[in-house]
Design a protein around this motif. Structure first.
Motif: not given
Lengths: 398, 398
Positions: A56-76
């Motif tokens: 049971v995954d009781a807390h996730t955010h399906l709407d905004k995962t980057l899975l399968g998308m090109p690598w996102y270089r983060n500098d937030v």
């Protein structure tokens, strides 16, 4: 294509080998392995595998995962508000499509043995209900392999962004199952106003509540008190969750015991992901105080951070390590957060491995439940209501 | 079976694609992909894979992993001394054979891309040099696929267990490369005596020092001061390591800066594993102070705890998460601990991806170094000195 069968030679939660009769998608009978003949039934050989209830995954955010998308270089930047604003920008800049992305994570999740998901979905004045619509479409598409519960989540703040409450209201009418909230003081600057609004929506639609609470020590504790008060006043025992609750990892023993006791008594669940860098709500102490605890993957490779693989056995390992669990009984507790704890929080009907429960389960190549958490073997077979849905890391073709 | 070849279309540390000439087991030439013809050379297609230097596990315990053994159900007590004594008992009760067990972990490690290992090996009055002998045998067996450095480690205490110093001395004569130490105050009850003995052994044999330091806040800081003093007095810059150094995760900014500055100036390395439940030496701050930091798997499935998979990409993820690293540059720093940081600590000759370096490397199916850490793909190819040693999780047959 549901078919009755008997699954022989499996070890429920690590017990001695059993034979399990599955009829109409439910566990009909569970007997010692080899103790009975099953004439005329289709036999599936469980090969001595460990049998766990569906994760049971009781807390996730399906709407905004980057899975399968090109690598996102983060500098937030380092602050919560940096992360929130960066994400809102990146949704458009990267083209994060909620339907496509939720599908990517759902498939990964189910392949890992998850049969039930509670996902938060961003509701804000910039994207409106786009996240909800995308996840609703994916929920429909995957309805035969996984159960998904949707929280309308005001990620960018609610009272501070006029128009958000109305969107939350619409989200509840259009299919959201749970009313979300977020840092009543830290983000919305008005704890009473925020929580009154959240609980009013919950009352209007007769739905549960799940509030992201990152606020530290006394500020977070104050928010939990307000949540407990409303839970009791509205008779919402067991229908309210505090997600993260970092403050519970920052209190001295006495205020922790007081707050844990209040949560247990009011029936307020805790969801902890055991994050390595965030304060750690003490799972063992809070369990002993009577608080029901669930866990979840939270963000899986998103603009907040790039880690995560949508695997709740991995999550049980993370919760174990963060809580310094090395004994088997403690690691089993961490796994319990990812099974029964989540099921209790989400009030999943027919959950478990007893006769009468839904035959939604995962077979794992491990010696014991703690071994499953420590080893996280790739070899898993996942059933939902008696139907095989995934095997060895991939979905079973429909 | 060393053969010269050119590895085309690989991305060193995530840079633009290069062609890499490997001659006599070393990188001879590195040029832009496709910029030159390589007539008559054997060509190996790198398929655009990420090229990383061989991973360095700078701190593990090969002699006592339980990898491959039946599941050990753990109910050990919570104190350090409980763990030490339980392990000493279990070595016999479970039949933990140092040669067999080190072999199991070495094979796993190499398959994961590790080309260099520093292992601590228990030296005590109960088992004598059995651990050392077993690991020496494995080192010899695997000498063509991995470099192993052995620390003589007084796990059960040194001064408090008469006879241990003599065994440490024998261990140094019989093939150990580094003198180990352990909690000079917390375990041995005599910080001056313990450290004088450790450094005297190091001086006698001309070997480096590596000290396990779990001691908290001021007590640990005091031990580091004593270690720095001896490092300077004996001219041992860059040959001394503090392993764990939990105290560095418990100090206020000012004493941390003071101690970090002392370590940097004296050339004392830090090894941190980024453990989720232990205090966290701040990797970014200490790096900025000039401290060289390495990392290691530490115990992999042993009687202390059941987690770990001998994967240094996993370790880089753990260090990242424990340090709240979400930006790519920070995750790259965590990976650096598991490559160049370890190589610096162990003074590995010819380490790196430049022309002239040993062609000991790992090819990973990932877009960027941070992606390699976040995804930890199974698909890896490992070379040591120009010879393929592992592929897709398994050793290449000799």
């Amino acid at each position: 294509m549901r078919e009755d069968f008997v699954l022989i030679n499996v070890r429920p939660n690590g017990e001695a080998a059993k034979d399990v009769v599955v009829r109409d998608g439910r566990f009909a009978d569970i007997v010692a392995h080899g103790s009975r003949a099953f004439d005329g039934m289709r036999v599936v050989d469980g090969e001595g595998l460990l049998l766990l209830p569906g994760l049971v995954d009781a807390h996730t955010h399906l709407d905004k995962t980057l899975l399968g998308m090109p690598w996102y270089r983060n500098d937030v930047g380092p602050e919560l508000i940096d992360l929130i604003e960066n994400e809102r920008r990146m949704k458009r800049a990267l083209g994060i499509d909620p339907q496509r992305q939720s599908a990517a994570q759902i498939e990964r999740s189910v392949a890992n043995g998850t049969t039930h998901i509670r996902t938060h979905v961003d509701i804000d004045t910039e994207y409106g209900l786009a996240g909800l619509e995308g996840v609703l479409a994916s929920r429909e598409r995957y309805r035969d392999i996984v159960d998904i519960e949707i929280v309308a989540f005001p990620q960018s703040g609610m009272l501070i962004r006029p128009g958000t409450v109305e969107l939350m209201d619409r989200a509840m009418r259009e299919g959201a199952d749970v009313v979300g909230g977020l840092d009543p003081s830290g983000v919305d600057r008005d704890p009473k106003g925020h929580l009154d609004t959240v609980f009013a929506l919950a009352e209007r639609y007769g739905k549960p509540v799940d509030i992201h609470l990152h606020e530290p020590d006394s500020l977070g504790a104050f928010a939990i008190e307000l949540i407990v008060e409303r839970t009791k006043a509205l008779g919402m025992a067991n229908r309210v969750t505090v997600s993260h609750g970092f403050c519970l990892g920052m209190l001295a023993d006495k205020p922790l015991a007081r707050l844990g006791g209040m949560m247990a008594e009011a029936g307020v669940h805790l969801m902890t992901k055991g994050g390595a860098a965030s304060p750690r709500p003490p799972v063992l102490d809070l369990t002993e105080m009577g608080v029901n605890i669930a866990s979840g993957c939270d963000g899986v490779r998103d603009t907040w951070q790039p880690f995560g693989n949508a695997d709740m056995l991995d999550r049980a390992a993370i919760v174990s390590q963060r809580n310094d669990f090395i004994n088997d009984v403690h690691i089993e507790l961490a796994l319990r957060l990812c099974t029964y704890g989540g099921a209790t929080m989400m009030a999943i009907d027919g959950y478990g491995l007893s006769a009468g429960c839904d035959a939604s389960f995962v077979l794992v190549s491990a010696e014991t439940p703690a071994d499953a958490v420590a080893s996280r073997p790739v070899r898993r077979t996942v059933y939902r209501k008696g139907v095989p849905v995934a095997r060895d890391g991939a979905l079973v073709a429909a």
